[in-house]
Design an enzyme around this catalytic site. Sequence first.
Site, short mmCIF file in Angstrom:
data_model
loop_
_atom_site.label_atom_id
_atom_site.label_comp_id
_atom_site.label_asym_id
_atom_site.label_seq_id
_atom_site.Cartn_x
_atom_site.Cartn_y
_atom_site.Cartn_z
N GLY A 26 0.87 -1.20 0.09
CA GLY A 26 -0.09 0.03 0.03
C GLY A 26 0.77 1.27 0.05
N THR A 27 1.91 1.27 0.59
CA THR A 27 2.77 2.55 1.13
C THR A 27 3.17 2.74 -0.53
OG1 THR A 27 3.30 2.15 3.07
CG2 THR A 27 4.47 3.51 2.09
N ASN B 172 -8.45 3.53 7.88
CA ASN B 172 -7.93 2.55 8.64
C ASN B 172 -7.94 2.60 10.07
OD1 ASN B 172 -5.94 4.65 7.86
ND2 ASN B 172 -4.70 3.60 9.03
N GLN C 115 -8.16 -0.96 2.75
CA GLN C 115 -8.99 -1.66 3.85
C GLN C 115 -10.28 -2.42 3.41
OE1 GLN C 115 -8.38 -1.91 7.11
NE2 GLN C 115 -6.28 -1.00 7.21
N SER D 210 -3.57 -4.03 -0.90
CA SER D 210 -2.46 -4.47 -0.12
C SER D 210 -2.60 -5.92 0.24
CB SER D 210 -1.74 -3.65 0.69
OG SER D 210 -0.74 -4.23 1.51
N ALA D 211 -2.05 -6.95 -0.21
CA ALA D 211 -2.28 -8.25 0.22
C ALA D 211 -2.45 -8.47 1.63
CB ALA D 211 -1.15 -9.33 -0.67
N HIS D 212 -1.65 -8.13 2.35
CA HIS D 212 -1.56 -8.65 3.77
C HIS D 212 -2.77 -8.23 4.30
CE1 HIS D 212 0.00 -5.09 6.29
NE2 HIS D 212 0.25 -4.57 5.01
N THR E 219 12.82 -7.00 -10.93
CA THR E 219 12.41 -8.53 -11.10
C THR E 219 11.06 -8.65 -10.29
OG1 THR E 219 14.63 -9.12 -11.84
CG2 THR E 219 13.08 -10.96 -10.83
N CYS F 264 3.96 6.02 18.61
CA CYS F 264 4.19 6.06 20.11
C CYS F 264 5.67 6.28 20.18
CB CYS F 264 3.96 4.60 20.62
SG CYS F 264 2.13 4.34 20.56
N1 PLP Z 1 -3.26 2.84 3.34
C1 PLP Z 1 -4.12 2.07 4.39
C2 PLP Z 1 -5.63 2.51 4.52
C3 PLP Z 1 -3.55 1.22 5.43
O1 PLP Z 1 -4.25 0.87 6.25
C4 PLP Z 1 -2.30 0.79 5.16
C5 PLP Z 1 -1.61 0.09 6.15
O2 PLP Z 1 -2.06 -0.31 7.05
C6 PLP Z 1 -1.72 1.42 3.96
C7 PLP Z 1 -2.14 2.32 3.15
C8 PLP Z 1 -0.13 1.04 3.82
O3 PLP Z 1 -0.17 -0.29 3.40
P1 PLP Z 1 1.08 -1.28 3.54
O4 PLP Z 1 1.26 -1.79 4.60
O5 PLP Z 1 0.88 -2.35 2.60
O6 PLP Z 1 2.42 -0.35 3.16
#
Ligand code: PLP
Length: 373
Positions: free
Chosen positions: A70-71, A149, A177, A197-199, A235, A315
């Site tokens: 996601g980032t 999130n 999300q 994002s897959a996780h 790759t 934190c």
């Molecule tokens: N955007 C949202 C709304 C998220 O909740 C998150 C991760 O918590 C991200 C982006 C970033 O995703 P990643 O953890 O795959 O970098």
Amino acid sequence: MKTFYLDHAASTPLAAEVAAAMAEVAGQTGNASSQHAAGRALRDHLDVARETVAQELGCLFGEICFTSGGTESGNLALLGLALANPSRREILVSASEHHCLLSPAPVLSRLGITLRTVRADRYGRIDLTSLQEMASDQTLAIAAMHANNELGTRNDLVGVRGICEQVGALLIVDAVQTLGRESLHGSAWKADILFGSAHKFNGPKGVGVLFVRAGTPFEALLRGGGQERDLRAGTENVSGIVGLAAALRRGAISAPVELRERLAAGLPARFMRTVPPEVPTLPGHLHVIAPGIPAEQMLIALDRRGVFASSGAACSAGSSEPSHVLLAAGYDAQTSAQGIRFSLGPELSLDDVKEAARRITEAAEDIWSRQKG
Ligand code: PLP
């Protein structure tokens, strides 16, 4: 001690069938760009995965770019537009977006693009009146997440899309999300750029997807071998991408709303629920403010009792920084450092949730009584 994982918005468990699909590919020798049979076999896996995502989103095969998550996708969404040297020089972004869409502001500024934040309402949703006032023929794009999130609330993306159309701006949607947890196929808001994002949906960590509508002026950040149709060189992480597609096909199951409501009912009466149940939110998502307790202190106390949750606040030793989402929603700095997010998964039973609520209550009462003494 039995532990309770109430942090599915942070990451979800890797599904066994996803791990199995990944393991099958992970052992294969080769590079998906090689012309020989070993390379072609990996290329086939990539093609199948890309087709799976394209079908899920109802888009073209060539509009899908795999990333590291996601980032990276969020950064690439903004910087990819900026690097294409557009004539419009401003991107509007909700103040409650994830940092992956807020932090690139200084880099964008060096590229001559201003990232302007739009007010959020008290539930962290983009304020459409402010957006309407700020949007103009200078607006290149508007970024608004599908679901927040921290608070779990959903943006009115149809409303945002309408404003995009009025001023001719692109719509960027952070669907981290929601992608893989609910169907986005045929969404009325028709994003021009969207990512996930897959996780977050029982897939592997470190792999994500970015959809960029064909014809969007867009430039790569990573340059080299021309992979991902020149949008992201390097790759490909084939086993991760296969895992992402397997997880998407499987679909992550959300915890039922009843479970969240049971948790809410078992929490201390002094906890303040940030979003009332009638406001549309992610089903397994409960955000509260624990009055007088810095989030970090609460999370440590919960961790000791085997309850894993999080806050949106960064934190640092002994204190909690305010959450930018709560600040954007109008809370003061002190209250914004007291937010706790519980995000439930389908593996939790009613008894689990009751026991988790008991431990949360015990932790909070313990802190409050020590504060008095
Ligand atoms: N955007 C949202 C709304 C998220 O909740 C998150 C991760 O918590 C991200 C982006 C970033 O995703 P990643 O953890 O795959 O970098």
